[in-house]
Design a protein around this motif. Sequence first.
Motif, PDB file in Angstrom:
ATOM      1  N   ILE A 144      28.182 -13.791 -78.582  1.00 31.03           N
ATOM      2  CA  ILE A 144      27.122 -14.341 -77.723  1.00 31.03           C
ATOM      3  C   ILE A 144      27.609 -14.399 -76.270  1.00 31.03           C
ATOM      4  O   ILE A 144      26.932 -13.914 -75.360  1.00 31.03           O
ATOM      5  CB  ILE A 144      26.710 -15.751 -78.208  1.00 31.03           C
ATOM      6  N   ALA A 145      28.785 -14.965 -76.073  1.00 32.63           N
ATOM      7  CA  ALA A 145      29.309 -15.099 -74.707  1.00 32.63           C
ATOM      8  C   ALA A 145      29.552 -13.722 -74.086  1.00 32.63           C
ATOM      9  O   ALA A 145      29.238 -13.494 -72.908  1.00 32.63           O
ATOM     10  CB  ALA A 145      30.597 -15.912 -74.715  1.00 32.63           C
ATOM     11  N   PHE A 146      30.065 -12.807 -74.894  1.00 34.32           N
ATOM     12  CA  PHE A 146      30.343 -11.458 -74.386  1.00 34.32           C
ATOM     13  C   PHE A 146      29.035 -10.748 -74.011  1.00 34.32           C
ATOM     14  O   PHE A 146      28.945 -10.097 -72.976  1.00 34.32           O
ATOM     15  CB  PHE A 146      31.100 -10.653 -75.449  1.00 34.32           C
ATOM     16  N   GLY A 147      28.026 -10.906 -74.849  1.00 34.14           N
ATOM     17  CA  GLY A 147      26.729 -10.297 -74.556  1.00 34.14           C
ATOM     18  C   GLY A 147      26.127 -10.859 -73.280  1.00 34.14           C
ATOM     19  O   GLY A 147      25.527 -10.130 -72.492  1.00 34.14           O
ATOM     20  N   LEU A 148      26.309 -12.159 -73.060  1.00 38.97           N
ATOM     21  CA  LEU A 148      25.723 -12.798 -71.883  1.00 38.97           C
ATOM     22  C   LEU A 148      26.513 -12.507 -70.612  1.00 38.97           C
ATOM     23  O   LEU A 148      25.942 -12.389 -69.536  1.00 38.97           O
ATOM     24  CB  LEU A 148      25.644 -14.318 -72.089  1.00 38.97           C
ATOM     25  N   LEU A 149      27.823 -12.392 -70.748  1.00 38.37           N
ATOM     26  CA  LEU A 149      28.668 -12.266 -69.554  1.00 38.37           C
ATOM     27  C   LEU A 149      29.167 -10.847 -69.309  1.00 38.37           C
ATOM     28  O   LEU A 149      29.510 -10.500 -68.190  1.00 38.37           O
ATOM     29  CB  LEU A 149      29.878 -13.214 -69.680  1.00 38.37           C
ATOM     30  N   VAL A 167      20.283 -11.145 -76.416  1.00 41.72           N
ATOM     31  CA  VAL A 167      21.635 -11.263 -76.970  1.00 41.72           C
ATOM     32  C   VAL A 167      21.610 -12.075 -78.259  1.00 41.72           C
ATOM     33  O   VAL A 167      22.174 -11.671 -79.280  1.00 41.72           O
ATOM     34  CB  VAL A 167      22.596 -11.908 -75.939  1.00 41.72           C
ATOM     35  N   LEU A 168      20.938 -13.213 -78.238  1.00 41.89           N
ATOM     36  CA  LEU A 168      20.914 -14.056 -79.447  1.00 41.89           C
ATOM     37  C   LEU A 168      20.282 -13.300 -80.614  1.00 41.89           C
ATOM     38  O   LEU A 168      20.755 -13.383 -81.749  1.00 41.89           O
ATOM     39  CB  LEU A 168      20.152 -15.352 -79.177  1.00 41.89           C
ATOM     40  N   ARG A 169      19.234 -12.550 -80.339  1.00 44.68           N
ATOM     41  CA  ARG A 169      18.578 -11.808 -81.414  1.00 44.68           C
ATOM     42  C   ARG A 169      19.513 -10.746 -81.993  1.00 44.68           C
ATOM     43  O   ARG A 169      19.486 -10.458 -83.182  1.00 44.68           O
ATOM     44  CB  ARG A 169      17.291 -11.147 -80.887  1.00 44.68           C
ATOM     45  N   HIS A 170      20.326 -10.149 -81.156  1.00 45.51           N
ATOM     46  CA  HIS A 170      21.168  -9.053 -81.624  1.00 45.51           C
ATOM     47  C   HIS A 170      22.485  -9.508 -82.256  1.00 45.51           C
ATOM     48  O   HIS A 170      23.209  -8.693 -82.819  1.00 45.51           O
ATOM     49  CB  HIS A 170      21.438  -8.066 -80.491  1.00 45.51           C
TER      50      HIS A 170
END
Lengths: 202, 312
Positions: free
Chosen positions: A43-48, A162-165
Amino acid sequence: MSEMEEKIRSREEDLEAVRRIVAGERSLYDSLVMKYSNRMFQIAFGLLGNREDAEEVVQDAFVRAFRGLKSFRGDASFETWMHRIVVNLSRNKYQWNKRRGFHVNVSMTLEGRDADEAALGEEMNIPDSTMDPNRLVEGKEFEQSVAEGIGKMPEKLREVMVLRHVHEMPYERIAETLECKVGTVKSRLARGREVLRRLVGL
Amino acid sequence: MNSGNSKRECPGSEMLSLWLDGELDQEERVQVEAHLRSCPDCRKWVDADKRIDEAFTRYLDQSLHRDLPFRILAGVRRELEREPIGTVSPFPHRTHLGPSFFRIAASIVVGIGAVLLSIRFFSENHSSGSSSGLPRVSAPIPSMESSDAFDHAVTNRDIRFLGNRRESAQLGHDHGAVALTEMTAVSSDGKLRDAITSAQGLDRVPQSIAANVHHVWAVQDLDSVQRDIAVFAEKNQIAEKKRVLAENKKGNGVKLNLRLTKGQLVDLVRECSESGMELLSPQPPQPETSLFTGDADTVVQYNADFVLAHRP
């Protein structure tokens, strides 16, 4: 055991673990960290979009969660509670990076204000490269362009995407994490897909 | 998608997005699918979304590294050592101080902690008369003996057991070990003792010794762990089976049970092939996912009964 039963069992195990940790069995917290590290990292990696930042955020999230464990009442699952902490910390990190000129991208035109749902992505002026065959790349290169596209999306759209994936998180849990309505999740996902498709040129 | 076509009213992006996520009810799903069969524009639309979804999921999956949970755990434990469980809200406030403020504050706290630990470290060494001159490694972390984390690490042989603290400290220094701790009183746990026995390649460890010895372990970087596992497997099982088979030229093969990661399995098949043997499996190896780290692909192992045989 069905997938639903498995989730309920996992949630109950987590709640039991939290209860025992608060009662003094601190070593059980290691199991929770190990169980959820990868998911929180994704999650953090997808967001950042940055490993170092993501790892720092996840570690910080687990530390903060431990410090606040007595305030965890179990209304949501431990996992959802962790999701919220990670998303919140990632937002802070993202804002901090942005103020220092890191990760400059087109979504910055929308940052800092609560744009209404219909407007999200409208002002990005993304070139429509649908017809450009050179953009139809495959494999790693395509994955990279998708990841870059995610990084260029407005923050709110990026969060739902991101959360969905991450393990196909159900809409209800995304809504719980972002503390918004399920209808909002649906419309942001549709809009997010539309924006991302244009960003990668499909 | 052609929403202007009155003969073929397209469902709209939200409807298609819900269809992709399997979030429509039966009636809506049937309608959307009927439309997709007749509308190439919408099919193109959902195909593009599918490709993007798959690519993004792959990208997130590939971001994981096997030692990531261990590294995060080690960091969390460093931060939390001896800290009481509190009731403060874990949610950050939107602040203008930024992470730099917290980083500096954390550095001060960690710095003070490091000084205190160093004092303790040196005073312990001094009192025991030790002058080992070992590289400085992390201070002892509370025992993980009873934790699932340790059992898992043992089961998967992610850890390497070492006979003494000096060797472990050197290992931690050389490999940037992500976790280092002491193991004590292993005698009460037969499973653990067996694991230590096999990991050390010994026939048996007398209980009286196991009860008193302090096992020090370190999680190393992935490559060296895999090399160790390969060496261990080679020495302790496969080599033996190969020898048995080589001595029995007309034999039908020997059975062996393996619990290996996919990469190790692939390597083993290649090695067998190079030595004129083949690895047969009566049934496809079943991937096992440990409960310990959820569904992360980093811990998937394949456990199966194989037959090692001469290649026809």
